[in-house]
Design an enzyme around this catalytic site. Structure first.
Site, mmCIF file in Angstrom:
data_model
loop_
_atom_site.group_PDB
_atom_site.id
_atom_site.type_symbol
_atom_site.label_atom_id
_atom_site.label_comp_id
_atom_site.label_asym_id
_atom_site.label_seq_id
_atom_site.Cartn_x
_atom_site.Cartn_y
_atom_site.Cartn_z
ATOM 1 N N GLY A 73 0.816 -1.207 0.000
ATOM 2 C CA GLY A 73 0.000 0.000 0.000
ATOM 3 C C GLY A 73 0.852 1.260 0.000
ATOM 4 O O GLY A 73 1.319 1.695 -1.039
ATOM 5 N N SER A 82 6.433 -4.373 -2.399
ATOM 6 C CA SER A 82 6.052 -2.986 -2.643
ATOM 7 C C SER A 82 6.244 -2.190 -1.344
ATOM 8 O O SER A 82 7.323 -2.253 -0.758
ATOM 9 C CB SER A 82 4.616 -2.930 -3.176
ATOM 10 N N TRP A 83 5.223 -1.466 -0.873
ATOM 11 C CA TRP A 83 5.381 -0.759 0.397
ATOM 12 C C TRP A 83 5.778 -1.723 1.514
ATOM 13 O O TRP A 83 6.550 -1.393 2.415
ATOM 14 C CB TRP A 83 4.101 -0.020 0.795
ATOM 15 N N ASP A 97 8.841 -3.650 -14.325
ATOM 16 C CA ASP A 97 8.116 -2.895 -13.310
ATOM 17 C C ASP A 97 8.230 -1.399 -13.608
ATOM 18 O O ASP A 97 9.262 -0.782 -13.363
ATOM 19 C CB ASP A 97 8.686 -3.210 -11.924
ATOM 20 N N HIS A 139 5.236 -4.971 -11.788
ATOM 21 C CA HIS A 139 5.104 -4.729 -10.352
ATOM 22 C C HIS A 139 4.207 -5.764 -9.665
ATOM 23 O O HIS A 139 4.474 -6.172 -8.535
ATOM 24 C CB HIS A 139 4.526 -3.328 -10.122
#
Length: 316
Positions: free
Chosen positions: A40, A112-113, A268, A296
């Site tokens: 996120g 990711s986050w 990505d 991604h």
């Protein structure tokens, strides 16, 4: 992937500041502890993530970071205090959850986050981490955020113009900090303003990933889920995640002795391979696996490499 399973235990952990973090455990209660750190920020946990782990060998722990999923209060509520939702708060929440569950050391998995939060936690508490598996490496440097919300716009000029136009005066102001502008929009007292900003933000996120053929995963978020996601994202990115620029790569030496697997798609567009490459060079105990045909969101090859890494680490 492994069959769908249900949690055998769950609860709300009081982490202070009026926040209750929702957690759940599944798999073998006596298995190897593994913490799933969602992305996120503000995406919340997914049921599918636990299917990456052998339920007969792992004790799988999931939690919803502050303000999202089933954690309370929810960031979709404009009254929710975002000043107590920072990277440092989330790192402290993870450590409090570890203590609450009686875990000595755990494997960390995310992307990711989630990779930023994993690295921040592991560098703060290296003795509590057994291994790390990351798919889609990011460190939330301001330069990475600038690429995602400005630089990559050169490949999607139509969508980026719409994204910029979603903020007052943005279309005529190329130097405007879009992320900060959207963060202000998400704090607007008018719900219609917040809802439109959230929709515009998600449309841009989907445009960046449009060549991956995965549909519109961000626009598909609806109502409170979408509002919380965008409010939290804009809040974190507008503040550089409260991290010194480049600190997570600079301090990767703190991960010495922790085996890691970094998996990143060469295609990505949202998070170019450079970050994963730099991290792998700074962290000698990490193996970088580049997936030539993935972006991604990954795909079959990315998933297979995650499964292989978790299988490799299961007996340790």
């Amino acid at each position: 992937m492994f069959p769908e399973i249900e949690p055998y235990d769950q609860g709300l952990l009081d982490v202070g500041d009026g926040n209750l973090v929702h957690w759940r455990t599944s798999g073998d209660p006596d298995g190897k502890p593994a913490l799933v750190v969602h992305g996120g920020p503000g995406s919340g946990s997914s049921r599918s993530a636990r299917r990456l782990f052998d339920p007969e060998r792992y004790r799988i722990v999931q939690f919803d970071q502050r303000g999202c999923g089933r954690s309370l209060p929810h960031a979709s509520d404009p009254a929710t205090d975002m000043s107590v939702n920072t990277t440092a708060h989330l790192v402290a929440d993870m450590e409090r959850l570890r203590e609450h569950l009686g875990v000595e050391r755990w494997l960390l998995y995310g992307g990711s986050w989630g990779s930023t939060l994993i690295l921040a936690y592991a560098q703060a508490h290296p003795a509590r981490v057994s291994e790390i598996v990351i798919a889609a490496v990011t460190t939330t440097r301001r330069s990475e955020t600038a690429w995602l919300y400005e630089g990559v716009g050169r490949f999607f000029p139509e969508a980026h113009e719409r994204f910029r136009a979603g903020v007052d005066g943005a279309a005529a102001a190329p130097g405007l900090d879009l992320v900060a502008a959207y963060a202000r929009r998400m704090e607007d007292p008018d719900p219609a303003v917040r809802e439109k900003a959230a929709a515009d933000w998600c449309a841009w996120e989907d445009a960046v990933l449009s060549m991956e053929g995965m549909g519109t995963p961000y626009t598909d978020r609806v109502d409170a889920t979408r509002l919380a996601f965008v409010r939290i994202c804009a809040h974190y990115f507008a503040h550089g995640a409260w991290l010194e620029e480049g600190a997570l790569i600079r301090d990767a030496h703190r991960l010495a002795g922790i085996p890691g697997v970094l998996i990143h798609g060469r295609l990505d567009m949202g998070g170019p391979l450079t970050t994963a490459w730099e991290l792998a060079r700074a962290w000698p105990d990490a193996d970088l696996s580049v997936v030539e045909n993935a972006g991604h969101l990954g795909g079959d090859d990315t998933r297979d490499r995650v499964l292989a890494a978790l299988e490799r680490f299961a007996p340790r």
